[in-house]
Motif scaffolding. Structure first.
Motif, PDB file in Angstrom:
ATOM      1  N   PHE B 208       0.857  -1.281   0.090  1.00  0.00           N
ATOM      2  CA  PHE B 208       0.002  -0.074  -0.085  1.00  0.00           C
ATOM      3  C   PHE B 208       1.061   1.225   0.028  1.00  0.00           C
ATOM      4  CE2 PHE B 208      -4.090  -1.834   1.880  1.00  0.00           C
ATOM      5  CZ  PHE B 208      -4.290  -2.898   0.845  1.00  0.00           C
ATOM      6  N   ILE B 209       1.997   1.219   0.727  1.00  0.00           N
ATOM      7  CA  ILE B 209       3.075   2.509   0.784  1.00  0.00           C
ATOM      8  C   ILE B 209       3.486   2.586  -0.606  1.00  0.00           C
ATOM      9  CG2 ILE B 209       4.986   3.421   1.647  1.00  0.00           C
ATOM     10  CD1 ILE B 209       4.490   1.771   4.341  1.00  0.00           C
ATOM     11  N   VAL B 210       3.950   1.678  -1.243  1.00  0.00           N
ATOM     12  CA  VAL B 210       4.476   1.912  -2.589  1.00  0.00           C
ATOM     13  C   VAL B 210       3.385   2.313  -3.514  1.00  0.00           C
ATOM     14  CG1 VAL B 210       5.559   0.749  -4.380  1.00  0.00           C
ATOM     15  CG2 VAL B 210       6.257   0.420  -2.206  1.00  0.00           C
ATOM     16  N   THR B 211       2.088   1.600  -3.451  1.00  0.00           N
ATOM     17  CA  THR B 211       1.056   2.059  -4.301  1.00  0.00           C
ATOM     18  C   THR B 211       0.590   3.517  -4.236  1.00  0.00           C
ATOM     19  OG1 THR B 211       0.150  -0.119  -4.024  1.00  0.00           O
ATOM     20  CG2 THR B 211      -1.259   1.448  -4.966  1.00  0.00           C
ATOM     21  N   ILE B 212       0.474   4.108  -2.941  1.00  0.00           N
ATOM     22  CA  ILE B 212       0.102   5.506  -2.555  1.00  0.00           C
ATOM     23  C   ILE B 212       1.255   6.304  -3.232  1.00  0.00           C
ATOM     24  CG2 ILE B 212      -0.493   7.176  -0.917  1.00  0.00           C
ATOM     25  CD1 ILE B 212      -1.598   4.741   0.560  1.00  0.00           C
ATOM     26  N   HIS B 213       2.504   5.891  -3.022  1.00  0.00           N
ATOM     27  CA  HIS B 213       3.450   6.994  -3.475  1.00  0.00           C
ATOM     28  C   HIS B 213       3.566   6.868  -4.979  1.00  0.00           C
ATOM     29  CE1 HIS B 213       5.851   8.454  -0.251  1.00  0.00           C
ATOM     30  NE2 HIS B 213       5.567   7.554   0.645  1.00  0.00           N
ATOM     31  N   LYS B 214       3.515   5.758  -5.472  1.00  0.00           N
ATOM     32  CA  LYS B 214       3.919   5.686  -7.017  1.00  0.00           C
ATOM     33  C   LYS B 214       2.534   5.671  -8.088  1.00  0.00           C
ATOM     34  CE  LYS B 214       7.481   5.500  -8.153  1.00  0.00           C
ATOM     35  NZ  LYS B 214       8.437   6.870  -8.109  1.00  0.00           N
ATOM     36  N   LEU B 215       1.355   5.340  -7.642  1.00  0.00           N
ATOM     37  CA  LEU B 215       0.389   5.018  -8.718  1.00  0.00           C
ATOM     38  C   LEU B 215      -0.726   5.743  -8.596  1.00  0.00           C
ATOM     39  CD1 LEU B 215       0.464   1.045  -8.483  1.00  0.00           C
ATOM     40  CD2 LEU B 215       1.607   2.596  -9.933  1.00  0.00           C
ATOM     41  N   ARG B 216      -0.730   7.096  -7.915  1.00  0.00           N
ATOM     42  CA  ARG B 216      -1.830   8.221  -8.051  1.00  0.00           C
ATOM     43  C   ARG B 216      -2.017   8.564  -9.511  1.00  0.00           C
ATOM     44  NH1 ARG B 216       0.612  12.082  -5.192  1.00  0.00           N
ATOM     45  NH2 ARG B 216       2.446  10.855  -4.691  1.00  0.00           N
ATOM     46  N   CYS B 217      -3.103   8.826  -9.944  1.00  0.00           N
ATOM     47  CA  CYS B 217      -3.280   9.016 -11.501  1.00  0.00           C
ATOM     48  C   CYS B 217      -2.786  10.221 -11.437  1.00  0.00           C
ATOM     49  CB  CYS B 217      -4.750   9.094 -11.612  1.00  0.00           C
ATOM     50  SG  CYS B 217      -5.756   9.958 -10.819  1.00  0.00           S
ATOM     51  N   PRO B 218      -2.784  10.943 -12.762  1.00  0.00           N
ATOM     52  CA  PRO B 218      -2.136  12.363 -13.265  1.00  0.00           C
ATOM     53  C   PRO B 218      -3.144  13.343 -12.509  1.00  0.00           C
ATOM     54  CG  PRO B 218      -2.195  10.896 -15.112  1.00  0.00           C
ATOM     55  CD  PRO B 218      -2.624  10.207 -13.980  1.00  0.00           C
ATOM     56  N   GLY B 219      -2.635  14.287 -11.930  1.00  0.00           N
ATOM     57  CA  GLY B 219      -3.540  15.289 -11.401  1.00  0.00           C
ATOM     58  C   GLY B 219      -3.892  15.051  -9.737  1.00  0.00           C
ATOM     59  N   MET B 220      -3.342  13.842  -9.337  1.00  0.00           N
ATOM     60  CA  MET B 220      -3.690  13.733  -8.091  1.00  0.00           C
ATOM     61  C   MET B 220      -2.565  13.914  -7.225  1.00  0.00           C
ATOM     62  SD  MET B 220      -5.111  10.303  -6.020  1.00  0.00           S
ATOM     63  CE  MET B 220      -6.814  10.419  -6.618  1.00  0.00           C
ATOM     64  N   GLY B 221      -2.644  15.146  -6.549  1.00  0.00           N
ATOM     65  CA  GLY B 221      -1.463  15.255  -5.403  1.00  0.00           C
ATOM     66  C   GLY B 221      -1.743  14.651  -4.249  1.00  0.00           C
ATOM     67  N   TRP B 222      -0.931  14.687  -3.127  1.00  0.00           N
ATOM     68  CA  TRP B 222      -1.139  14.062  -1.781  1.00  0.00           C
ATOM     69  C   TRP B 222      -2.678  14.248  -1.164  1.00  0.00           C
ATOM     70  CZ3 TRP B 222       1.286   9.991   0.611  1.00  0.00           C
ATOM     71  CH2 TRP B 222       2.434   9.610  -0.022  1.00  0.00           C
ATOM     72  N   PHE B 223      -2.790  16.012  -1.421  1.00  0.00           N
ATOM     73  CA  PHE B 223      -4.023  16.591  -0.544  1.00  0.00           C
ATOM     74  C   PHE B 223      -5.191  16.495  -1.384  1.00  0.00           C
ATOM     75  CE2 PHE B 223      -0.378  18.351   1.491  1.00  0.00           C
ATOM     76  CZ  PHE B 223      -0.691  17.889   3.028  1.00  0.00           C
ATOM     77  N   ASP B 224      -5.170  15.604  -2.582  1.00  0.00           N
ATOM     78  CA  ASP B 224      -6.220  15.338  -3.435  1.00  0.00           C
ATOM     79  C   ASP B 224      -6.722  13.757  -3.286  1.00  0.00           C
ATOM     80  OD1 ASP B 224      -6.241  17.909  -4.740  1.00  0.00           O
ATOM     81  OD2 ASP B 224      -4.634  17.276  -6.094  1.00  0.00           O
ATOM     82  N   MET B 225      -6.094  13.042  -2.441  1.00  0.00           N
ATOM     83  CA  MET B 225      -6.370  11.808  -1.986  1.00  0.00           C
ATOM     84  C   MET B 225      -7.671  11.874  -1.258  1.00  0.00           C
ATOM     85  SD  MET B 225      -2.836   9.579  -1.789  1.00  0.00           S
ATOM     86  CE  MET B 225      -2.852  10.076   0.241  1.00  0.00           C
ATOM     87  N   PRO B 226      -8.617  10.619  -1.340  1.00  0.00           N
ATOM     88  CA  PRO B 226      -9.559  10.556  -0.207  1.00  0.00           C
ATOM     89  C   PRO B 226      -8.882  10.295   1.050  1.00  0.00           C
ATOM     90  CG  PRO B 226     -10.080   9.214  -2.210  1.00  0.00           C
ATOM     91  CD  PRO B 226      -8.868   9.986  -2.432  1.00  0.00           C
ATOM     92  N   LEU B 227      -9.644  10.702   2.155  1.00  0.00           N
ATOM     93  CA  LEU B 227      -8.942  10.642   3.285  1.00  0.00           C
ATOM     94  C   LEU B 227      -8.989   9.074   3.846  1.00  0.00           C
ATOM     95  CD1 LEU B 227     -10.591  13.767   5.072  1.00  0.00           C
ATOM     96  CD2 LEU B 227      -8.082  13.166   5.016  1.00  0.00           C
ATOM     97  N   PHE B 228      -9.733   8.016   3.148  1.00  0.00           N
ATOM     98  CA  PHE B 228      -9.585   6.684   3.586  1.00  0.00           C
ATOM     99  C   PHE B 228      -8.089   6.483   3.160  1.00  0.00           C
ATOM    100  CE2 PHE B 228      -9.926   2.233   1.847  1.00  0.00           C
ATOM    101  CZ  PHE B 228     -10.212   1.626   2.871  1.00  0.00           C
ATOM    102  N   VAL B 229      -7.641   6.846   1.867  1.00  0.00           N
ATOM    103  CA  VAL B 229      -6.438   6.331   1.447  1.00  0.00           C
ATOM    104  C   VAL B 229      -5.166   6.964   2.679  1.00  0.00           C
ATOM    105  CG1 VAL B 229      -4.761   6.835  -0.480  1.00  0.00           C
ATOM    106  CG2 VAL B 229      -7.125   6.732  -0.919  1.00  0.00           C
ATOM    107  N   TRP B 230      -5.331   8.233   3.299  1.00  0.00           N
ATOM    108  CA  TRP B 230      -4.554   8.837   4.011  1.00  0.00           C
ATOM    109  C   TRP B 230      -4.587   7.827   5.295  1.00  0.00           C
ATOM    110  CZ3 TRP B 230      -0.753  12.164   4.310  1.00  0.00           C
ATOM    111  CH2 TRP B 230      -0.475  13.038   3.400  1.00  0.00           C
ATOM    112  N   ALA B 231      -5.463   7.375   5.705  1.00  0.00           N
ATOM    113  CA  ALA B 231      -5.695   6.294   6.701  1.00  0.00           C
ATOM    114  C   ALA B 231      -4.972   5.113   6.549  1.00  0.00           C
ATOM    115  CB  ALA B 231      -7.213   6.205   7.002  1.00  0.00           C
ATOM    116  N   MET B 232      -5.170   4.719   5.262  1.00  0.00           N
ATOM    117  CA  MET B 232      -4.574   3.476   4.767  1.00  0.00           C
ATOM    118  C   MET B 232      -3.059   3.666   5.055  1.00  0.00           C
ATOM    119  SD  MET B 232      -6.010   0.963   4.145  1.00  0.00           S
ATOM    120  CE  MET B 232      -7.598   0.829   4.949  1.00  0.00           C
TER     121      MET B 232
END
Lengths: 361, 586
Positions: B208-232
């Motif tokens: 999950f850590i690698v997925t969140i770091h590397k696989l966010r789609c174009p346009g998605m910065g860290w603060f555009d992630m749903p908060l469920f992803v932050w919790a994960m």
């Protein structure tokens, strides 16, 4: 203690009593309750505020067809700082009163009377300063052999505690305190009873099969009666026959009867009724031969000091070793007592129960 | 943020290719092979869901048996007859059966249900969808982690069949390393199970850590992630850093038990308190592995069903990370009755720090409700239940962190009630709410709404009757892990047991609702709730490769004020007046 919290708790002692079942048995215990009540009112305030807002807003802003949400700020730094810092101050204060109360709870007065406590599966062994063990027992919640531990009213008492085997915990709910017992160090616990009365003692750290039965009564009695009682037990202990001394040891100091019945009833350990002198199979395939007094005396002695050495068939190796607990003289007494429970006991010895006496074969 | 939508061009034309649930053309056997060898995160998530639910039922049955036993205290009468005992333990073993039951309940619920529950099921299914990715970063590792989980579960079940361990889920030494158990192997087997499950946890966290770091789609910065992803993300960090400690600890325990190497048992020269430090150095942070995903789920549920931007997005995101960091510093509060005064004071103070980010989250959730459009459906009722129960769980943690009051409450039913309010009232309730929320997405079927609401209410009432009672039991002196008790406690125990069976009935109804939905449920639309995060842009159930073209994110996950939800009738989700120019609200 914090006087404000104390006053608040006294005003609502009805609620405190409802919550705790009974008022604390000492000033420190009531201090602990008033700290709890302070936290309770603090929590109640936030709970009602937050849940009130939640329910109010859920009803007020329930979804209605065609009605859009209203635009509101997505964050508000001042508000967020306020609701971070304000509760933090209360939490800091909460830590402080908890710490103050705790330090009073753990520092025993220097004049406290020392009582030794040894926890083992599944009993409490109490030894007073003059070396006697309290011989009285009562029934608590299905355990018919819970010891009664006498303490004096108005005099601080400090328990010096250790364990013979696994972890146990010494909890007297009425005094709102507990302390774990560990097999490799002493821990301590002090109380001062204000009035005569009985208080439950429970083991609060899981210790195996009969954890739920590891209970006792702490009985506070006036100090002069307490002194007289201890002196009486001390005087009595000098006049006992070996069988009587052994009986007292297995009931109080050893607590053996928690697992070994005297009636032939099955238990965690073998019953002692008609055990001595009979042939007994062991788990390693050998036996303790019948009618061999030396073999039987040695087997009992060894099984007290090092129980795992010879395990009787059908039983698990769960007994706590009692090496160093009993003196040689006490071991002799216990062997004599167990012998007296057998109908194979040599002539001239009176069995402790009412089974018919038999001549030695 | 602008009001343009996500690019997922022409997915309607792809409907004929089927979803990830479409069986293999080669028949049933080929379908089974397809699932068993799949590297699709959705299939793996579903396999986790069904194994975790199976384990949840096992642990739940154990819980009901525990409550049934406690209906009446056990008494041995003068003539030797035993009353009040559900499990007729033979008298040579005391309360062995009961002790095994609560050990099984605890170990199964912690190691096999709550720890892997939300991350491995909903996390696996949703993380790539929410990030706009095709899969997790290491799909094969993902499948491996499921097989490791199954192996660990097999060891745990084997230990149960082999009479079961009776140490409590905490495996405290020296009882566990030398004394416990009539059968030699069962404790080793149970600890081996927990050891193996740790690897599953680490692999999922790493993935999950690698997925969140590397696989966010174009346009998605860290603060555009749903908060469920932050919790994960916060959960995964704890899993990777803390889990090795429990692995080593349990291995040392097995060494001591099997080879008599003295580490924890004083009889062999060890120290039992060392085990407690090791154990809680893992098991306290893991409390947050359990609750953080629950918080994440609740955040999503509240935002979607209130149609409101989450109040204080960054505060919630950083609170997750703050909790993950402080989680490593507070383990000593599990040991107030066995440590010295200085250590107690330090750990008590540190424990209060963890209350702060938690409180911040609660304030933010409640503030999010303000001026929203709140739909009272099953997922939202679960989210509101979560707020109610988690708040009680959090507030009752305060007297446990306070030294003077904890010395009374430690190891009592107050603690039992407290952690059930957090672990079950928090995590499980949020998890079940999350399963309802994403069930249409996962299965492509709707469930019956009124049955869901009835089930939720029964669970909520049953839960409170069961566990609120236990606060009073603890305050009045009832210790944990007691198979029997003094007469004074019987009424409260009976109320608690009635609550437990109500709770059980509620879950049973939910289960029936899900089964009915699978068999005869209505087909689910792509976006039944009007959600804005990326998983609502695709079909229900999603196709094998999630998105038909790489999505480009053009709005945040909670821009409910400005964006019409995809696949929905705009009339059902009206927007407020456009915000006045120059008034920066974001």
């Amino acid at each position: 203690m914090n006087t404000c919290a104390l006053t608040l708790a006294q005003q609502t002692s009805w609620l405190t009593k409802k919550i705790f079942g009974a008022p604390g048995a000492s000033e420190l215990a009531r201090d602990s309750d008033s700290i709890f009540m302070w936290i309770f009112y603090f929590s109640l305030f936030w709970f009602i505020l937050l849940m009130g807002l939640m329910i109010y807003w859920v009803i007020k802003y329930r979804r209605r067809p065609g009605v859009p949400i209203q635009r509101t700020p997505h964050h508000n730094t001042n508000l967020e700082l306020a609701w971070t810092i304000l509760p933090s101050l209360f939490l800091g204060y909460m830590f402080y009163i908890g710490f103050q109360g705790y330090i009073k709870q753990v520092i025993a007065p220097t004049n406290a009377e020392m009582i030794d406590v040894r926890g083992s599966k599944w009993m409490w062994t109490i030894t007073y300063a003059n070396g006697v063990n309290p011989p009285e027992m009562t029934e608590i919640g299905g355990n018919p052999q819970a010891p009664i531990i006498y303490i004096p009213v108005g005099r601080p008492v400090q328990f010096r505690m250790t364990s013979s085997d696994v972890l146990h915990s010494f909890w007297i709910p009425d005094f709102r305190f507990k302390q774990d017992l560990m097999p490799n160090r002493y821990s301590s616990f002090w109380i001062e009873a204000e009035a005569p009365g009985d208080h439950y003692l429970f083991c609060a750290e899981y210790c195996g099969d009969k954890h739920s039965e590891m209970s006792a009564i702490i009985r506070a009695i006036p100090a002069d009666e307490y002194d007289a009682l201890l002196q009486k037990w001390f005087d009595d202990s000098g006049n006992l026959t070996p069988v009587e001394a052994g009986k007292r040891l297995v009931e109080s100091k050893g607590g053996c009867i928690a697992c070994h019945s005297l009636t032939g009833a099955p238990g965690i350990g073998p019953t002692w009724l008609n055990a001595w002198g009979y042939e007994v199979p062991l788990t390693d395939g050998t036996t303790i031969p019948a009618d061999d007094p030396d073999a039987w005396d040695n087997y009992i002695r060894e099984s007290i000091i090092n129980p795992a050495a010879k395990i009787r068939s059908g039983f698990a190796p769960v007994m706590t070793p009692f090496a160093g607990v009993f003196s040689e003289e006490e071991l002799d007494s216990i062997v004599e007592y167990i012998k007296s429970l057998s109908d194979k006991a040599p002539a001239g010895e009176i069995p402790a129960d009412d089974s018919p006496e038999q001549p030695e074969s | 943020m602008t009001t343009t939508t996500i690019t997922d061009s022409g997915h309607d034309s792809h409907h004929d290719e089927g979803s990830y649930l479409t069986p293999h053309k080669g028949g049933a056997f080929a379908t089974i092979i397809q699932w068993a060898t799949t590297i699709d995160h959705k299939k793996i998530g579903m396999m986790y869901l069904f194994t975790v639910l199976g384990m949840f039922m096992l642990g739940g049955v154990a819980a009901l048996l525990i409550r049934a036993e406690l209906w009446e205290p056990t008494r041995i009468l003068a003539d030797g007859t035993i009353t009040g005992q559900l499990f007729q333990s033979d008298s040579t073993s005391g309360y062995l059966t009961y002790n095994r039951l609560f050990t099984m309940h605890g170990a199964v619920m912690v190691f096999l249900v709550i720890v892997p529950g939300a991350p491995a099921t909903l996390g696996n299914f949703l993380l790539p969808l929410m990030l706009g990715a095709k899969d997790v970063a290491f799909p094969r590792l993902n499948l491996l982690s499921w097989y490791i989980y199954v192996l660990g579960a097999a060891f745990a079940v084997m230990s149960l069949i082999n009479t079961g361990a009776d140490t409590g889920w905490t495996f405290y030494t020296p009882y566990s390393s030398s004394h416990a158990g009539n059968t030699y192997g069962n404790i080793v087997m149970m600890t081996t199970a927990a050891f193996i499950l740790g690897f599953s946890s680490i692999l999922t966290g790493l993935n999950f850590i690698v997925t969140i770091h590397k696989l966010r789609c174009p346009g998605m910065g860290w603060f555009d992630m749903p908060l469920f992803v932050w919790a994960m993300y916060a959960t995964s960090i704890i899993q990777v850093l803390a889990t090795p400690v429990i692995g080593i600890t349990l291995l040392l325990l097995i060494f001591e038990r099997v080879f008599h190497v003295g580490i924890f048992d004083p009889a062999l020269g060890g120290d039992p308190i060392l085990f407690q430090h090791f154990f809680w150095f893992y098991s306290h942070p893991v409390v947050y592995v359990m609750i953080l995903p629950g918080m994440g789920i609740a955040t999503e549920l509240i935002a979607v069903h209130c149609r409101k931007p989450v109040f204080g997005y960054r505060a919630i995101a950083f609170a997750s990370l703050g909790i993950a960091a402080v989680a490593f510093l507070v383990w000593g509060h599990h040991m107030f009755a066995s440590m010295g005064e200085l250590a107690n004071a330090v750990f008590s103070a540190l424990t209060f720090f963890v209350a702060i980010p938690t409180a911040v989250k609660v304030f933010n959730w409640i503030a999010t409700l303000y001026k929203g459009s709140i739909a009272l459906n099953t997922p939202m009722l679960y989210a509101l239940s979560f707020l109610f129960l988690f708040l009680i769980g959090g507030l009752t943690g305060l007297p446990l962190a306070t030294l003077a009051t904890d010395m009374h409450l430690h190891d009592s039913y107050f603690v039992v009630a407290h952690f059930h309010y957090v672990m079950m009232g928090g995590t499980i309730i949020a998890f079940v709410g999350g399963v309802h929320h994403w069930w249409p997405k996962m299965t492509g079927k709707m469930y019956t709404e009124w049955v869901g609401i009835v089930g939720c209410l029964l669970v909520f009432i049953g839960f409170n009757v069961t566990f609120f009672t236990q606060f009073f039991l603890g305050l009045q002196g009832m210790p944990r892990r007691y198979a029997s008790y003094i007469d004074e406690f019987q009424l409260l125990h009976q109320i608690s047991t009635v609550g437990a069976f109500t709770l059980g009935l509620g879950f049973f109804i939910q289960l029936g609702n899900f089964i009915h939905s699978l068999i005869a449920g209505k087909k689910a639309p792509p976006n039944p709730w009007g959600g804005l995060s990326l998983e609502w842009y695709i079909e229900s159930p999603p196709s094998e490769h999630n998105f038909h073209a790489e999505p480009i994110l053009t709005h945040g996950p909670y821009d409910y004020e400005d964006v019409y939800p995809p696949h929905c009738d705009p009339a059902d989700f009206p927007l407020p007046e456009p915000k006045p120019e120059g008034n920066a609200a974001h």
